[in-house]
Design a protein around this motif. Structure first.
Motif, PDB file in Angstrom:
ATOM      1  N   ILE A 238       1.061  -1.405  -0.091  1.00  0.00           N
ATOM      2  CA  ILE A 238      -0.063   0.058  -0.268  1.00  0.00           C
ATOM      3  C   ILE A 238       0.722   1.087   0.435  1.00  0.00           C
ATOM      4  O   ILE A 238       0.597   2.411  -0.121  1.00  0.00           O
ATOM      5  CB  ILE A 238      -0.581  -0.008   1.057  1.00  0.00           C
ATOM      6  N   GLN A 239       1.633   1.289   0.770  1.00  0.00           N
ATOM      7  CA  GLN A 239       3.240   2.791   1.043  1.00  0.00           C
ATOM      8  C   GLN A 239       3.462   2.687  -1.020  1.00  0.00           C
ATOM      9  O   GLN A 239       3.482   3.629  -1.171  1.00  0.00           O
ATOM     10  CB  GLN A 239       3.775   2.301   1.922  1.00  0.00           C
ATOM     11  N   PHE A 240       3.785   1.742  -1.063  1.00  0.00           N
ATOM     12  CA  PHE A 240       4.336   1.278  -2.591  1.00  0.00           C
ATOM     13  C   PHE A 240       3.478   2.433  -3.727  1.00  0.00           C
ATOM     14  O   PHE A 240       3.842   2.604  -4.510  1.00  0.00           O
ATOM     15  CB  PHE A 240       5.288   1.080  -2.997  1.00  0.00           C
ATOM     16  N   ARG A 241       2.366   1.636  -3.871  1.00  0.00           N
ATOM     17  CA  ARG A 241       1.269   1.569  -4.601  1.00  0.00           C
ATOM     18  C   ARG A 241       0.724   3.516  -4.019  1.00  0.00           C
ATOM     19  O   ARG A 241       1.129   4.166  -5.424  1.00  0.00           O
ATOM     20  CB  ARG A 241       0.133   0.970  -3.933  1.00  0.00           C
ATOM     21  N   MET A 242       0.663   3.711  -2.596  1.00  0.00           N
ATOM     22  CA  MET A 242       0.746   5.538  -3.121  1.00  0.00           C
ATOM     23  C   MET A 242       2.134   6.199  -3.089  1.00  0.00           C
ATOM     24  O   MET A 242       1.586   7.195  -4.122  1.00  0.00           O
ATOM     25  CB  MET A 242       0.135   5.923  -1.534  1.00  0.00           C
ATOM     26  N   LEU A 243       3.178   6.111  -2.976  1.00  0.00           N
ATOM     27  CA  LEU A 243       4.417   6.738  -3.734  1.00  0.00           C
ATOM     28  C   LEU A 243       4.369   6.654  -5.055  1.00  0.00           C
ATOM     29  O   LEU A 243       4.864   7.456  -5.456  1.00  0.00           O
ATOM     30  CB  LEU A 243       5.340   5.516  -2.887  1.00  0.00           C
ATOM     31  N   ASP A 244       3.989   5.314  -5.579  1.00  0.00           N
ATOM     32  CA  ASP A 244       3.754   5.217  -7.297  1.00  0.00           C
ATOM     33  C   ASP A 244       2.816   6.325  -8.004  1.00  0.00           C
ATOM     34  O   ASP A 244       2.882   7.008  -8.702  1.00  0.00           O
ATOM     35  CB  ASP A 244       4.091   3.956  -7.517  1.00  0.00           C
ATOM     36  N   SER A 245       1.804   6.263  -7.348  1.00  0.00           N
ATOM     37  CA  SER A 245       0.637   7.035  -7.658  1.00  0.00           C
ATOM     38  C   SER A 245       0.876   9.046  -7.511  1.00  0.00           C
ATOM     39  O   SER A 245       0.004   9.440  -8.189  1.00  0.00           O
ATOM     40  CB  SER A 245      -0.762   6.933  -7.014  1.00  0.00           C
ATOM     41  N   VAL A 246       1.945   9.634  -6.299  1.00  0.00           N
ATOM     42  CA  VAL A 246       1.972  10.318  -5.822  1.00  0.00           C
ATOM     43  C   VAL A 246       2.540  10.821  -7.000  1.00  0.00           C
ATOM     44  O   VAL A 246       2.935  12.027  -7.450  1.00  0.00           O
ATOM     45  CB  VAL A 246       2.385  10.549  -4.780  1.00  0.00           C
ATOM     46  N   ASN A 247       3.951   9.858  -6.918  1.00  0.00           N
ATOM     47  CA  ASN A 247       4.902  10.203  -8.179  1.00  0.00           C
ATOM     48  C   ASN A 247       4.027  10.505  -9.544  1.00  0.00           C
ATOM     49  O   ASN A 247       5.439  11.627  -9.733  1.00  0.00           O
ATOM     50  CB  ASN A 247       6.029   9.519  -8.149  1.00  0.00           C
ATOM     51  N   ALA A 248       3.486   9.626  -9.889  1.00  0.00           N
ATOM     52  CA  ALA A 248       2.949   9.371 -11.423  1.00  0.00           C
ATOM     53  C   ALA A 248       2.387  11.473 -11.345  1.00  0.00           C
ATOM     54  O   ALA A 248       2.471  11.903 -12.601  1.00  0.00           O
ATOM     55  CB  ALA A 248       1.715   8.801 -11.387  1.00  0.00           C
ATOM     56  N   LEU A 249       0.737  11.674 -10.173  1.00  0.00           N
ATOM     57  CA  LEU A 249       0.359  12.287 -10.027  1.00  0.00           C
ATOM     58  C   LEU A 249       1.808  14.207 -10.002  1.00  0.00           C
ATOM     59  O   LEU A 249       2.212  14.608 -10.921  1.00  0.00           O
ATOM     60  CB  LEU A 249       0.214  13.634  -8.766  1.00  0.00           C
ATOM     61  N   ARG A 250       3.013  13.796 -10.029  1.00  0.00           N
ATOM     62  CA  ARG A 250       3.791  14.586  -9.780  1.00  0.00           C
ATOM     63  C   ARG A 250       4.320  15.269 -10.989  1.00  0.00           C
ATOM     64  O   ARG A 250       4.997  16.093 -10.891  1.00  0.00           O
ATOM     65  CB  ARG A 250       4.704  14.691  -8.314  1.00  0.00           C
ATOM     66  N   SER A 251       5.331  13.723 -11.793  1.00  0.00           N
ATOM     67  CA  SER A 251       5.741  14.000 -12.410  1.00  0.00           C
ATOM     68  C   SER A 251       4.686  14.926 -13.267  1.00  0.00           C
ATOM     69  O   SER A 251       5.549  15.656 -15.260  1.00  0.00           O
ATOM     70  CB  SER A 251       6.211  12.475 -13.003  1.00  0.00           C
ATOM     71  N   ALA A 252       3.568  13.863 -14.176  1.00  0.00           N
ATOM     72  CA  ALA A 252       2.335  15.177 -14.956  1.00  0.00           C
ATOM     73  C   ALA A 252       2.487  16.172 -14.693  1.00  0.00           C
ATOM     74  O   ALA A 252       2.132  16.711 -15.242  1.00  0.00           O
ATOM     75  CB  ALA A 252       0.724  14.670 -14.284  1.00  0.00           C
ATOM     76  N   ALA A 253       2.668  16.749 -13.544  1.00  0.00           N
ATOM     77  CA  ALA A 253       2.296  18.326 -13.241  1.00  0.00           C
ATOM     78  C   ALA A 253       3.990  18.859 -13.734  1.00  0.00           C
ATOM     79  O   ALA A 253       4.416  20.310 -12.902  1.00  0.00           O
ATOM     80  CB  ALA A 253       2.276  18.361 -11.735  1.00  0.00           C
TER      81      ALA A 253
ATOM     82  N   THR B 280      -4.641  20.101   0.375  1.00  0.00           N
ATOM     83  CA  THR B 280      -3.960  19.376   0.134  1.00  0.00           C
ATOM     84  C   THR B 280      -3.152  18.534  -0.909  1.00  0.00           C
ATOM     85  O   THR B 280      -1.677  18.106  -0.808  1.00  0.00           O
ATOM     86  CB  THR B 280      -4.800  18.316   0.274  1.00  0.00           C
ATOM     87  N   ARG B 281      -3.746  19.583  -2.205  1.00  0.00           N
ATOM     88  CA  ARG B 281      -2.912  19.691  -3.365  1.00  0.00           C
ATOM     89  C   ARG B 281      -1.945  19.959  -3.240  1.00  0.00           C
ATOM     90  O   ARG B 281      -0.821  19.743  -3.864  1.00  0.00           O
ATOM     91  CB  ARG B 281      -4.168  19.434  -4.273  1.00  0.00           C
ATOM     92  N   ARG B 282      -1.397  20.674  -3.155  1.00  0.00           N
ATOM     93  CA  ARG B 282       0.061  21.846  -2.981  1.00  0.00           C
ATOM     94  C   ARG B 282       0.322  21.144  -2.042  1.00  0.00           C
ATOM     95  O   ARG B 282       1.801  21.111  -2.415  1.00  0.00           O
ATOM     96  CB  ARG B 282      -0.587  23.371  -1.695  1.00  0.00           C
ATOM     97  N   VAL B 283      -0.134  20.337  -0.480  1.00  0.00           N
ATOM     98  CA  VAL B 283       1.477  20.146  -0.139  1.00  0.00           C
ATOM     99  C   VAL B 283       1.515  19.125  -1.324  1.00  0.00           C
ATOM    100  O   VAL B 283       3.089  18.655  -1.096  1.00  0.00           O
ATOM    101  CB  VAL B 283       0.342  19.436   1.230  1.00  0.00           C
ATOM    102  N   LEU B 284       1.109  17.268  -1.231  1.00  0.00           N
ATOM    103  CA  LEU B 284       1.584  16.915  -2.209  1.00  0.00           C
ATOM    104  C   LEU B 284       2.698  16.985  -3.468  1.00  0.00           C
ATOM    105  O   LEU B 284       2.766  16.585  -4.592  1.00  0.00           O
ATOM    106  CB  LEU B 284      -0.005  16.326  -3.199  1.00  0.00           C
ATOM    107  N   MET B 285       1.381  18.074  -4.279  1.00  0.00           N
ATOM    108  CA  MET B 285       2.133  18.610  -5.620  1.00  0.00           C
ATOM    109  C   MET B 285       3.551  19.677  -5.149  1.00  0.00           C
ATOM    110  O   MET B 285       4.345  20.449  -6.266  1.00  0.00           O
ATOM    111  CB  MET B 285       1.027  19.296  -6.343  1.00  0.00           C
ATOM    112  N   SER B 286       3.663  19.690  -4.082  1.00  0.00           N
ATOM    113  CA  SER B 286       5.137  20.900  -3.594  1.00  0.00           C
ATOM    114  C   SER B 286       6.630  20.764  -3.986  1.00  0.00           C
ATOM    115  O   SER B 286       6.325  19.488  -4.139  1.00  0.00           O
ATOM    116  CB  SER B 286       5.712  21.117  -2.416  1.00  0.00           C
ATOM    117  N   PRO B 287       6.883  21.396  -4.459  1.00  0.00           N
ATOM    118  CA  PRO B 287       8.166  21.464  -5.397  1.00  0.00           C
ATOM    119  C   PRO B 287       9.364  21.196  -4.229  1.00  0.00           C
ATOM    120  O   PRO B 287      10.620  20.918  -4.725  1.00  0.00           O
ATOM    121  CB  PRO B 287       8.049  22.634  -6.444  1.00  0.00           C
ATOM    122  N   ASP B 288       9.252  21.244  -3.680  1.00  0.00           N
ATOM    123  CA  ASP B 288       9.770  21.518  -2.747  1.00  0.00           C
ATOM    124  C   ASP B 288      10.024  19.474  -1.859  1.00  0.00           C
ATOM    125  O   ASP B 288      11.275  19.574  -0.891  1.00  0.00           O
ATOM    126  CB  ASP B 288       9.807  22.429  -0.707  1.00  0.00           C
ATOM    127  N   ALA B 289       8.908  19.004  -1.527  1.00  0.00           N
ATOM    128  CA  ALA B 289       9.042  18.103  -1.178  1.00  0.00           C
ATOM    129  C   ALA B 289      10.174  17.188  -1.366  1.00  0.00           C
ATOM    130  O   ALA B 289      10.167  16.878  -3.123  1.00  0.00           O
ATOM    131  CB  ALA B 289       7.564  17.574  -1.599  1.00  0.00           C
TER     132      ALA B 289
END
Length: 167
Positions: free
Chosen positions: A44-59, A135-144
């Motif tokens: 579950i942790q890696f599925r979430m990581l992969d999903s967050v990273n896919a969204l971040r990459s798209a942005a 919450t989107r701002r936290v997930l997509m923060s360029p600083d993270a």
């Protein structure tokens, strides 16, 4: 735009693969409940990581990595929210997200924390977080650069999710 549609399609497929359980006696009034098995933590942790990273990459944002210290801070807060029976960013001891990441030895800085109280899967929760500007701002923060993700599921199926981003 096509990349974003592809990512959301992939998320929809992943959500469809989750197995809901009809919880007719556990206090959830027969609603489909997402049940997490004890051995599913890493998956579950890696599925979430992969999903967050896919969204971040798209942005156009850089990838983040799971951090064990942030995972520990997230797990502590998810359990504490359940004990308090309310989703909020302060611990029962008055701790803030900054206090919690320090306690577990994270030496970076807090970017933000997202939380949720739900009966939904991690990917449905991520989709809901992406719909909200804060919450989107936290997930997509360029600083993270680091992410911690954990949850606590009650016997009635309710899940308390916590995601922490750090730099």
């Amino acid at each position: 735009m096509i990349r974003l549609i592809t990512i959301f399609s992939a998320l929809a497929l992943a959500i469809a693969a989750c197995v809901p359980v009809d919880d007719t006696g556990g206090g959830n009034s027969g609603v489909q409940t997402y049940r997490i098995r004890a051995g599913d933590t890493g998956k579950i942790q890696f599925r979430m990581l992969d999903s967050v990273n896919a969204l971040r990459s798209a942005a156009g944002a850089s990838q983040v990595q799971l951090n064990p210290n942030l995972n520990a801070a997230a797990a502590t807060h998810a359990k504490d929210m359940s004990r308090q029976n309310r989703p909020w960013h302060f611990g029962s001891d008055g701790s803030s997200p900054i206090d919690r990441i320090r306690r577990v030895g994270y030496t970076g800085q807090l970017v933000g924390e997202t939380i949720s109280e739900t009966y939904e899967s991690e990917l449905e929760t991520l989709a809901a977080w992406m719909e909200q500007p804060d919450t989107r701002r936290v997930l997509m923060s360029p600083d993270a650069i680091n992410m911690g993700f954990a949850w606590h599921q009650e016997s009635n199926g309710k899940i308390w999710w916590t995601l922490v981003m750090g730099k």
